[in-house]
Design an enzyme around this catalytic site. Structure first.
Site, PDB file in Angstrom:
ATOM      1  N   LYS A 143     -10.208  13.341   4.183  1.00 37.69           N
ATOM      2  CA  LYS A 143     -10.516  11.928   4.436  1.00 37.69           C
ATOM      3  C   LYS A 143      -9.234  11.182   4.800  1.00 37.69           C
ATOM      4  O   LYS A 143      -8.129  11.695   4.581  1.00 37.69           O
ATOM      5  CB  LYS A 143     -11.217  11.303   3.231  1.00 37.69           C
ATOM      6  CG  LYS A 143     -10.462  11.318   1.931  1.00 37.69           C
ATOM      7  CD  LYS A 143     -11.421  11.022   0.769  1.00 37.69           C
ATOM      8  CE  LYS A 143     -10.776  11.215  -0.563  1.00 37.69           C
ATOM      9  NZ  LYS A 143     -10.400  10.016  -1.257  1.00 37.69           N
ATOM     10  N   ARG A 154     -17.969   4.775 -10.590  1.00 30.03           N
ATOM     11  CA  ARG A 154     -17.852   4.414  -9.175  1.00 30.03           C
ATOM     12  C   ARG A 154     -19.196   4.564  -8.485  1.00 30.03           C
ATOM     13  O   ARG A 154     -19.841   3.578  -8.167  1.00 30.03           O
ATOM     14  CB  ARG A 154     -16.758   5.273  -8.530  1.00 30.03           C
ATOM     15  CG  ARG A 154     -16.361   4.830  -7.152  1.00 30.03           C
ATOM     16  CD  ARG A 154     -15.069   5.461  -6.683  1.00 30.03           C
ATOM     17  NE  ARG A 154     -15.127   6.914  -6.570  1.00 30.03           N
ATOM     18  CZ  ARG A 154     -14.106   7.650  -6.124  1.00 30.03           C
ATOM     19  NH1 ARG A 154     -12.970   7.083  -5.773  1.00 30.03           N
ATOM     20  NH2 ARG A 154     -14.211   8.965  -6.043  1.00 30.03           N
ATOM     21  N   HIS A 185     -16.937  13.529 -10.636  1.00 34.26           N
ATOM     22  CA  HIS A 185     -15.513  13.312 -10.338  1.00 34.26           C
ATOM     23  C   HIS A 185     -14.843  12.819 -11.612  1.00 34.26           C
ATOM     24  O   HIS A 185     -15.337  11.892 -12.257  1.00 34.26           O
ATOM     25  CB  HIS A 185     -15.408  12.260  -9.227  1.00 34.26           C
ATOM     26  CG  HIS A 185     -14.035  12.124  -8.642  1.00 34.26           C
ATOM     27  ND1 HIS A 185     -13.306  13.198  -8.183  1.00 34.26           N
ATOM     28  CD2 HIS A 185     -13.252  11.029  -8.428  1.00 34.26           C
ATOM     29  CE1 HIS A 185     -12.146  12.774  -7.709  1.00 34.26           C
ATOM     30  NE2 HIS A 185     -12.087  11.468  -7.849  1.00 34.26           N
ATOM     31  N   ARG A 227     -12.962  20.527  -4.635  1.00 31.91           N
ATOM     32  CA  ARG A 227     -12.637  19.559  -3.581  1.00 31.91           C
ATOM     33  C   ARG A 227     -11.136  19.320  -3.668  1.00 31.91           C
ATOM     34  O   ARG A 227     -10.651  18.543  -4.485  1.00 31.91           O
ATOM     35  CB  ARG A 227     -13.403  18.244  -3.804  1.00 31.91           C
ATOM     36  CG  ARG A 227     -14.903  18.428  -3.949  1.00 31.91           C
ATOM     37  CD  ARG A 227     -15.611  17.083  -4.149  1.00 31.91           C
ATOM     38  NE  ARG A 227     -15.123  16.318  -5.262  1.00 31.91           N
ATOM     39  CZ  ARG A 227     -15.603  16.372  -6.503  1.00 31.91           C
ATOM     40  NH1 ARG A 227     -16.625  17.167  -6.786  1.00 31.91           N
ATOM     41  NH2 ARG A 227     -15.083  15.621  -7.465  1.00 31.91           N
ATOM     42  N   TYR A 233      14.618 -12.079   8.259  1.00 31.42           N
ATOM     43  CA  TYR A 233      13.800 -13.267   7.991  1.00 31.42           C
ATOM     44  C   TYR A 233      14.087 -13.809   6.598  1.00 31.42           C
ATOM     45  O   TYR A 233      14.198 -13.041   5.642  1.00 31.42           O
ATOM     46  CB  TYR A 233      12.308 -12.919   8.083  1.00 31.42           C
ATOM     47  CG  TYR A 233      11.816 -12.668   9.489  1.00 31.42           C
ATOM     48  CD1 TYR A 233      11.855 -13.670  10.455  1.00 31.42           C
ATOM     49  CD2 TYR A 233      11.291 -11.428   9.835  1.00 31.42           C
ATOM     50  CE1 TYR A 233      11.387 -13.440  11.737  1.00 31.42           C
ATOM     51  CE2 TYR A 233      10.815 -11.181  11.115  1.00 31.42           C
ATOM     52  CZ  TYR A 233      10.875 -12.202  12.059  1.00 31.42           C
ATOM     53  OH  TYR A 233      10.404 -11.962  13.318  1.00 31.42           O
ATOM     54  N   CYS A 254      10.924  -6.140   8.685  1.00 29.01           N
ATOM     55  CA  CYS A 254      10.164  -6.868   9.718  1.00 29.01           C
ATOM     56  C   CYS A 254       8.942  -6.031  10.118  1.00 29.01           C
ATOM     57  O   CYS A 254       8.748  -4.933   9.628  1.00 29.01           O
ATOM     58  CB  CYS A 254      11.026  -7.108  10.957  1.00 29.01           C
ATOM     59  SG  CYS A 254      12.674  -7.716  10.641  1.00 29.01           S
ATOM     60  N   MET A 255       8.160  -6.550  11.042  1.00 31.04           N
ATOM     61  CA  MET A 255       6.954  -5.822  11.466  1.00 31.04           C
ATOM     62  C   MET A 255       7.317  -4.473  12.100  1.00 31.04           C
ATOM     63  O   MET A 255       6.637  -3.463  11.866  1.00 31.04           O
ATOM     64  CB  MET A 255       6.146  -6.663  12.460  1.00 31.04           C
ATOM     65  CG  MET A 255       4.801  -6.051  12.806  1.00 31.04           C
ATOM     66  SD  MET A 255       3.891  -6.970  14.056  1.00 31.04           S
ATOM     67  CE  MET A 255       3.471  -8.446  13.206  1.00 31.04           C
ATOM     68  N   ASP A 256       8.394  -4.439  12.883  1.00 27.35           N
ATOM     69  CA  ASP A 256       8.692  -3.247  13.676  1.00 27.35           C
ATOM     70  C   ASP A 256      10.099  -2.702  13.467  1.00 27.35           C
ATOM     71  O   ASP A 256      10.485  -1.737  14.135  1.00 27.35           O
ATOM     72  CB  ASP A 256       8.542  -3.564  15.175  1.00 27.35           C
ATOM     73  CG  ASP A 256       7.376  -4.485  15.432  1.00 27.35           C
ATOM     74  OD1 ASP A 256       6.247  -4.051  15.187  1.00 27.35           O
ATOM     75  OD2 ASP A 256       7.599  -5.648  15.806  1.00 27.35           O
TER      76      ASP A 256
HETATM   77  N1  PLP Z   1     -13.300  14.359  -4.796  1.00 27.08           N
HETATM   78  C1  PLP Z   1     -13.530  13.053  -4.687  1.00 27.08           C
HETATM   79  C2  PLP Z   1     -14.889  12.520  -4.994  1.00 27.08           C
HETATM   80  C3  PLP Z   1     -12.503  12.186  -4.302  1.00 27.08           C
HETATM   81  O1  PLP Z   1     -12.733  10.878  -4.202  1.00 27.08           O
HETATM   82  C4  PLP Z   1     -11.226  12.732  -4.013  1.00 27.08           C
HETATM   83  C5  PLP Z   1     -10.096  11.882  -3.616  1.00 27.08           C
HETATM   84  O2  PLP Z   1      -9.946  10.754  -3.874  1.00 27.08           O
HETATM   85  C6  PLP Z   1     -11.039  14.107  -4.139  1.00 27.08           C
HETATM   86  C7  PLP Z   1     -12.092  14.896  -4.527  1.00 27.08           C
HETATM   87  C8  PLP Z   1      -9.702  14.734  -3.878  1.00 27.08           C
HETATM   88  O3  PLP Z   1      -8.818  14.345  -4.895  1.00 27.08           O
HETATM   89  P1  PLP Z   1      -7.315  14.846  -4.905  1.00 27.08           P
HETATM   90  O4  PLP Z   1      -6.703  14.329  -3.650  1.00 27.08           O
HETATM   91  O5  PLP Z   1      -6.756  14.192  -6.108  1.00 27.08           O
HETATM   92  O6  PLP Z   1      -7.365  16.321  -4.956  1.00 27.08           O
END
Ligand code: PLP
Length: 374
Positions: free
Chosen positions: A40, A140, A171, A224, A270, A316-318
């Site tokens: 992600k 969550r 989770h 995961r 700035y 700054c921005m850049d």
């Molecule tokens: N599973 C879920 C539901 C998550 O939201 C995340 C990350 O935020 C992960 C797995 C992966 O977690 P990590 O990056 O701590 O391994």
């Protein structure tokens, strides 16, 4: 955003490091337990497609993303393995997800009913794969009680022509903490939920990186795996005992693109927040908060030639300015994250300075910075 290909500022991504981190994680899994790589937020800023490709080679058999668009990006890049969207997707997109073989997370019976109705109305003939999220203490998303879960299982059974119960998961909120009291409580809640599941789905998954590093994977058959694939310790510096060495994959380098000797008593940037108290060499660096170097980095020391050089004046921005120990030619490398000589700045160093976690640091680098794959 336009990518800065014509300036010297890049995130270097070491794909071999990602490969090694995933490979080590896989080696520790029980036979039959799979690893889904979490890609992600553009692979935690490393590039989702590039990370997914190397993760496949290292043995990942699926991917997790946060939103449906991220899943479609992987599909468009030709990635065919299972993909799970971890966040809640609008049921409106159920048939799109199903047609792309993207699995969706579900946390309420209303969602299931609505998706089943929309799939029926759309005359879609395949199945939408769903993973039921269980809220065992994260607060969550997810079903909150075993009774709610039972209802959801009933709805899935009644709609088995359109919905496929592919997975169930939870989770952990504190898997990265040395105190495992809350972790154990969540695990007990998970077992209470699982007691109402007669037929386990294809995937049962509870482990993020921290769980996989420091807790026995609790009866799941998939993990995961996120931050540790990128070589970072999920606990920051809280737990230093690691079962294998993590190799950070990302470094951030740029250059001095302007330098001048500033006389004592002149101000920089700035707000004129920094005034030289002696004659000083001040270098200018061509990245700023639009690249993900926040203003709060003022005072943090980057590396030039292995030496720490503080950011002076406001970012700054850049661009930002640094105090140099002496004159350096234009084009001298500046390291914001990574090694320089004998010195090193880690994402955790930056995170500590900003009072945050390495996750936020690496996800915060904007798409304007060119990614260079090694
Ligand atoms: N599973 C879920 C539901 C998550 O939201 C995340 C990350 O935020 C992960 C797995 C992966 O977690 P990590 O990056 O701590 O391994």
């Amino acid at each position: 955003m336009t990518v800065g290909n014509l300036r010297n500022a890049q995130l270097k991504i070491n794909l071999q490091a990602i490969y090694a981190n995933i490979h080590h994680a896989k080696e520790r899994l029980d036979p039959g337990t799979e690893l889904f790589q979490v890609v992600k937020a553009d692979g935690y800023g490393h590039g989702a497609v590039q990370v997914a490709r190397v993760a496949e080679k290292a043995g990942a058999t699926g991917f997790c993303v946060a939103i449906l668009d991220e899943a479609l990006q992987l599909r468009q890049a030709g990635i065919t393995e299972p993909i799970l969207v971890l966040g809640i997707t609008d049921p409106e997109f159920a048939s799109l997800a199903a047609s792309e073989k993207v699995s969706l997370t579900v946390g309420s019976t209303d969602w299931l009913k609505r998706a089943a109705k929309l799939l029926e109305d759309s005359h879609f003939t395949g199945h939408l794969n769903v993973h039921l999220a269980l809220d065992t203490g994260m607060g969550r998303i997810g079903f909150q009680t075993p009774d709610e879960l039972k209802n959801a299982l009933g709805i899935l059974e009644a709609n088995d022509d359109s919905l496929l119960f592919e997975g169930i998961f939870t989770h952990f909120a504190t898997a990265d903490s040395p105190d495992d009291t809350y972790f154990k409580l969540q695990y007990q809640n998970f077992q209470n939920f699982m007691a109402v599941v007669d037929q386990r789905p294809r995937y049962v998954h509870v482990a993020n990186s921290a769980t996989s590093l420091w807790h026995k994977v609790c009866g799941g058959n998939m993990i995961r795996f996120g931050i540790s694939a990128y070589g970072l310790n999920p606990s920051g510096r809280e737990i230093t005992d690691l079962p294998y060495q993590l190799q950070p994959a990302l470094s951030f380098t740029t250059e001095i693109d302007f330098a001048k000797l500033v006389k004592k008593g002149h101000s920089i940037g700035y707000g004129a927040t920094y005034t030289t108290d002696s004659d000083q060499w001040i270098g200018t660096v061509p990245v700023g908060y639009a690249d993900g170097v926040p203003r709060a980095m003022q005072g943090f020391s980057v590396l030039v030639d292995g030496q720490p050089c503080p950011i002076v004046g406001r970012v700054c921005m850049d661009q930002f300015m640094i105090r140099l120990p002496h004159q350096y030619p234009y084009g001298t490398m500046v390291t914001i994250i990574g090694k320089s000589g004998d010195a090193e700045i880690t994402a955790d160093d930056v995170a500590d300075y900003l009072h945050t976690i390495s996750y936020e640091v690496i996800c915060g680098f904007s798409s304007r910075i060119r990614r260079k794959y090694l």
